[in-house]
Design a protein around this motif. Sequence first.
Motif, PDB file in Angstrom:
ATOM      1  N   ARG A   1      -0.313  -1.907 -10.427  1.00  0.00           N
ATOM      2  CA  ARG A   1      -0.051  -3.315 -10.150  1.00  0.00           C
ATOM      3  C   ARG A   1       1.172  -3.813 -10.925  1.00  0.00           C
ATOM      4  O   ARG A   1       1.340  -3.525 -12.102  1.00  0.00           O
ATOM      5  CB  ARG A   1      -1.274  -4.141 -10.531  1.00  0.00           C
ATOM      6  N   GLY A   2       2.032  -4.551 -10.247  1.00  0.00           N
ATOM      7  CA  GLY A   2       3.207  -5.133 -10.874  1.00  0.00           C
ATOM      8  C   GLY A   2       4.366  -4.154 -11.044  1.00  0.00           C
ATOM      9  O   GLY A   2       5.361  -4.483 -11.662  1.00  0.00           O
ATOM     10  N   ASN A   3       4.238  -2.947 -10.498  1.00  0.00           N
ATOM     11  CA  ASN A   3       5.266  -1.935 -10.685  1.00  0.00           C
ATOM     12  C   ASN A   3       5.938  -1.500  -9.388  1.00  0.00           C
ATOM     13  O   ASN A   3       6.516  -0.417  -9.339  1.00  0.00           O
ATOM     14  CB  ASN A   3       4.662  -0.703 -11.371  1.00  0.00           C
ATOM     15  N   LEU A   4       5.885  -2.310  -8.376  1.00  0.00           N
ATOM     16  CA  LEU A   4       6.489  -1.944  -7.102  1.00  0.00           C
ATOM     17  C   LEU A   4       7.981  -1.643  -7.250  1.00  0.00           C
ATOM     18  O   LEU A   4       8.512  -0.751  -6.595  1.00  0.00           O
ATOM     19  CB  LEU A   4       6.279  -3.061  -6.075  1.00  0.00           C
TER      20      LEU A   4
ATOM     21  N   GLU B   1       0.854  -1.172   0.000  1.00  0.00           N
ATOM     22  CA  GLU B   1       0.000   0.000   0.000  1.00  0.00           C
ATOM     23  C   GLU B   1       0.899   1.233   0.000  1.00  0.00           C
ATOM     24  O   GLU B   1       1.852   1.307   0.758  1.00  0.00           O
ATOM     25  CB  GLU B   1      -0.910   0.021   1.215  1.00  0.00           C
ATOM     26  N   LEU B   2       0.596   2.167  -0.857  1.00  0.00           N
ATOM     27  CA  LEU B   2       1.359   3.393  -1.001  1.00  0.00           C
ATOM     28  C   LEU B   2       0.428   4.551  -0.672  1.00  0.00           C
ATOM     29  O   LEU B   2      -0.694   4.615  -1.181  1.00  0.00           O
ATOM     30  CB  LEU B   2       1.861   3.518  -2.440  1.00  0.00           C
TER      31      LEU B   2
ATOM     32  N   GLU C   1      -1.861  -2.569  -4.469  1.00  0.00           N
ATOM     33  CA  GLU C   1      -1.544  -3.291  -5.703  1.00  0.00           C
ATOM     34  C   GLU C   1      -2.792  -3.579  -6.537  1.00  0.00           C
ATOM     35  O   GLU C   1      -2.687  -3.878  -7.716  1.00  0.00           O
ATOM     36  CB  GLU C   1      -0.776  -4.587  -5.416  1.00  0.00           C
ATOM     37  N   THR C   2      -3.963  -3.421  -5.963  1.00  0.00           N
ATOM     38  CA  THR C   2      -5.193  -3.728  -6.700  1.00  0.00           C
ATOM     39  C   THR C   2      -6.102  -2.534  -6.936  1.00  0.00           C
ATOM     40  O   THR C   2      -6.990  -2.605  -7.776  1.00  0.00           O
ATOM     41  CB  THR C   2      -6.022  -4.802  -5.964  1.00  0.00           C
ATOM     42  N   LYS C   3      -5.913  -1.425  -6.225  1.00  0.00           N
ATOM     43  CA  LYS C   3      -6.893  -0.348  -6.320  1.00  0.00           C
ATOM     44  C   LYS C   3      -6.277   1.013  -5.991  1.00  0.00           C
ATOM     45  O   LYS C   3      -5.441   1.132  -5.115  1.00  0.00           O
ATOM     46  CB  LYS C   3      -8.026  -0.637  -5.326  1.00  0.00           C
TER      47      LYS C   3
END
Length: 96
Positions: free
Chosen positions: A50-53, A20-21, A35-37
């Motif tokens: 998503r997928g870009n952490l 969570e950011l 990552e989802t919303k």
Amino acid sequence: MIAKNVVRLQIRPNPDWQWELSARMAERGEFSESETKNYRNDLGFPVLGRGNLHAFPTWLRQVREKNGLDFDTGAADIRVGRKRAAAKLIVQSLES
């Protein structure tokens, strides 16, 4: 005392909640996504997605440059369990 301007990235090895950011800027608003919303973006920050952490350091640099922000990465609270070397690597990537 809670900081008026803050960016927080929480990462957890949990199948239901990976990361969570969030960001808060005094009197300007908030930003938050997982990552989802994307939950809130009063600040108009780019979405990490998503997928870009792995792109978080680049995201942070963009946010700093476009908004004239100066985050004190030296004062960052980075916790990686007992792996101090991993925390140092994270700080180095944020400062580069």
